[in-house]
Design a protein around this motif. Structure first.
Motif, mmCIF file in Angstrom:
data_model
loop_
_atom_site.group_PDB
_atom_site.id
_atom_site.type_symbol
_atom_site.label_atom_id
_atom_site.label_comp_id
_atom_site.label_asym_id
_atom_site.label_seq_id
_atom_site.Cartn_x
_atom_site.Cartn_y
_atom_site.Cartn_z
ATOM 1 N N HIS A 85 5.930 -0.332 4.472
ATOM 2 C CA HIS A 85 5.208 -1.599 4.659
ATOM 3 C C HIS A 85 5.166 -2.394 3.354
ATOM 4 C CE1 HIS A 85 3.760 -1.062 8.757
ATOM 5 N NE2 HIS A 85 3.442 0.191 8.469
ATOM 6 N N HIS A 110 4.515 3.556 14.578
ATOM 7 C CA HIS A 110 5.076 3.004 13.335
ATOM 8 C C HIS A 110 6.588 3.133 13.393
ATOM 9 C CE1 HIS A 110 5.605 2.820 8.814
ATOM 10 N NE2 HIS A 110 6.654 3.540 9.160
ATOM 11 N N ARG A 125 0.835 -1.203 0.000
ATOM 12 C CA ARG A 125 0.000 0.000 0.000
ATOM 13 C C ARG A 125 0.868 1.251 0.000
ATOM 14 N NH1 ARG A 125 0.106 1.550 5.382
ATOM 15 N NH2 ARG A 125 0.353 -0.089 6.932
ATOM 16 N N ASP A 140 3.952 -1.887 12.780
ATOM 17 C CA ASP A 140 3.031 -1.034 13.533
ATOM 18 C C ASP A 140 2.729 -1.693 14.876
ATOM 19 O OD1 ASP A 140 2.827 0.861 11.497
ATOM 20 O OD2 ASP A 140 1.138 -0.178 10.551
ATOM 21 N N HIS A 153 -1.376 3.612 16.968
ATOM 22 C CA HIS A 153 -0.189 2.742 16.921
ATOM 23 C C HIS A 153 1.088 3.569 16.770
ATOM 24 C CE1 HIS A 153 -1.038 3.342 12.605
ATOM 25 N NE2 HIS A 153 0.246 3.107 12.395
HETATM 26 ZN ZN LIG Z 1 3.063 1.737 9.724
#
Ligand SMILES: [Zn+2]
Length: 216
Positions: free
Chosen positions: A142, A206, A129, A149, A204
């Motif tokens: 990612h 990252h 993504r 995450d 979260h």
């Molecule tokens: Zn992330």
């Protein structure tokens, strides 16, 4: 004679300047290198993991559609603390994650929360993504299995500390614990983002091994 010296000086400058420019070229100007499994860096990383008693399996290099890939990746199987949601991670990311857990997360839990972490919860690692899943944005780290995450920490005493509720929650010790592990992450990963970074990271932290450093 003077013209000769001037000419030589100009030639020397012409020869030197581009190289000096190249040396000064910021790493941000280039895409991070994607390193394959049999490269010296990855093989050294496997040695480091083994020496640090980290359980892992080396994964075959995978190239996916849309430019996504998982090269030089491993599956962590034992870093001393159970972790939910970890799949393919580049070996350098995995190495730093294991160190972060052992050297920073567990000590911070003892210091601020008076308990041990028995499980780290994540939203995962690989995902094909763009950054923050925004249309037209560059691919996220990612998309290269180069980011993780982290969403929550479960303590031996039964408490579950989530980034979403704890970062700006009422418990000061929880807030300090979360900030301590985020700061420690920034020292070990190239990028560290928390709920203070932007609205996409409200729940979260990252961490990635892309171009950095950046810590927020
Ligand atoms: Zn992330």
């Amino acid at each position: 004679m003077r013209w000769g010296v001037l000419l030589l000086t100009m030639l020397a400058l012409a020869a030197c300047l581009p190289r000096a420019e190249q040396r000064r070229a910021p790493p941000r100007a280039r895409a991070p290198e994607r390193v394959e499994r049999n490269s010296p860096d990855i093989l050294q990383c496997h040695i480091d993991l083994a020496r640090e008693n980290v359980g892992f399996r080396a994964l075959p290099d995978q190239r996916f559609q849309n430019g996504c890939s998982a090269l030089g990746a491993v599956q962590l199987t034992n870093i001393g603390t159970p972790v939910a949601g970890l799949r393919a991670m580049t070996c350098p990311l995995a190495r730093q994650f294991a160190r972060w857990t052992r050297e920073a997360v567990q000590p911070a839990a003892g210091q601020w929360l008076g308990s041990r972490i028995v499980r780290i919860e994540t939203f995962g690692t690989y995902g094909c993504r763009t950054r923050n899943s925004q249309p037209g944005a560059p691919l996220s780290e990612h998309a290269f299995a180069n980011a993780v995450d982290v969403s929550a920490f479960v303590l031996e005493d039964g408490r579950r500390v989530t980034v979403e509720e704890g970062w700006n929650g009422n418990d000061e010790r929880v807030r300090r614990f979360l900030r301590a592990v985020h700061q420690a992450g920034c020292r070990r990963f190239n990028i560290g983002l928390s709920p203070d970074a932007d609205r996409y990271h409200y729940n979260h932290m990252h961490f990635d091994m892309g171009r950095g450093p950046y810590c927020r």
